[in-house]
Scaffold this active site. Structure first.
Site, short mmCIF file in Angstrom:
data_model
loop_
_atom_site.label_atom_id
_atom_site.label_comp_id
_atom_site.label_asym_id
_atom_site.label_seq_id
_atom_site.Cartn_x
_atom_site.Cartn_y
_atom_site.Cartn_z
N GLY A 1 0.92 7.41 -9.17
CA GLY A 1 0.27 8.72 -9.13
C GLY A 1 -0.06 9.32 -10.50
N ASP B 1 13.28 2.06 -4.95
CA ASP B 1 11.89 1.78 -5.32
C ASP B 1 11.72 0.33 -5.79
OD1 ASP B 1 9.35 2.75 -5.53
OD2 ASP B 1 9.60 3.67 -7.50
#
Ligand code: G3H
Ligand code: ZN
Length: 288
Positions: free
Chosen positions: A217, A80
């Site tokens: 999110g 990531d």
């Protein structure tokens, strides 16, 4: 074992999303895998540069391999928010399934230039690794923050997306569509929620024509999640919600018995708390 690309193709066809959850210890990792296995859903796990400095790059890869070998389970590992080509190469050599080269803090032209270089370097190590590129600023950290970071809220345009994808040939695109990394304190303690620009997501998807990831999110309105997935988001990242659950679980575990010193007993509530968050998010992302 099914590949990540195939999993994403199926999700895209079904208009559902694959959940991506970050981890930096065995508590979160095991909780994420347990939640995914309960729901019989493929899952992505991610380690940012900071997270993998803590876990170890090879160790994170070994954990994922162990789950695949033992259960034949489709769990995929993502490097990531990787900011340097050297770090991307290390992850590629360790066997990661996806690498996000994050040049979103650079100028648009420099981002294209660096992302192209990263893709060349990664694909020359292993051409099947998916490479994700990022455009637009959505903040940097999965933390509880006081205010929206400067520059967050400017949306990616369909033209930018098209230009970026054509120039770099990324496999996956992460645009700015109202999303933000981290949660405001009012999202954690109050009822404020992140809202997404669904129309823009659909326009960017039509222009980019590749897989897209929704970052940031945590704290997003449930209905916006569903509509964003229908509009073209195929991966959804959640981290801050997991970190909050982890912390609350650890606090509960420590408070339960001041004389307890066995980590695996103290940490049980943390595993359960993370598992619950992941399970609920997976249910939402996979609902047709
Ligand atoms: O890459 C990680 C995510 O985009 C997580 O964002 O901490 O706001 O859920 P979040
Ligand atoms: Zn992110």
């Amino acid at each position: 074992m099914i590949s990540l690309r195939e999993v994403l193709m199926r999700a895209e066809a079904d208009k559902v999303a694959v959940g991506h959850f970050n981890f930096s210890d065995l508590v979160s990792f095991n909780a994420i895998v347990a939640a995914a296995r309960d729901r019989k859903l493929p899952v992505m796990v991610g380690v940012s540069e900071g997270e993998r400095e803590f876990t170890g790059v090879a160790q994170a890869a070994a954990l994922v391999k162990a789950v695949r070998d033992e259960f034949g389970y489709p769990v995929f590992l993502n490097a990531d928010h990787t900011h340097s080509i050297a770090h991307a190469e290390t992850a590629a050599r360790a066997g990661f399934d996806e690498i996000i080269f994050d040049g979103s803090a650079l100028s648009f032209d420099e981002n294209i230039k660096q992302t192209k270089k990263a893709i060349e370097a990664i694909k020359s190590i292993n051409p099947s690794i998916l490479v994700e590129g990022e455009i637009g600023w959505i903040g940097a950290s999965s933390a509880v923050i006081d205010k929206v970071p400067e520059g967050v809220g400017i949306l990616t345009t369909p033209d930018e997306a098209k230009q970026f994808v054509e120039a770099t040939k990324v496999d996956v695109l992460a645009p700015a569509v109202g999303n933000m990394h981290g949660m405001l304190a009012s999202m954690v303690h109050g009822n404020v929620q992140k809202r997404l620009n669904i129309e823009r997501i659909a326009e960017i998807k039509a222009a980019a024509k590749i897989f897209m990831t929704l970052h940031g999110g945590s704290g997003t309105n449930d209905d916006d999640f569903k509509r964003a997935i229908k509009a073209g988001m195929t991966i959804v990242h959640v981290n801050t919600e997991i970190r909050i659950a982890w912390r609350r679980g650890v606090e509960a575990g420590l408070a339960a018995d001041p004389n307890e010193v066995a980590p695996y007993k103290i940490l049980k509530p943390a595993v359960e708390a993370v598992r619950k968050v992941v399970s609920e998010r997976l249910e939402l992302f996979s609902s047709k």
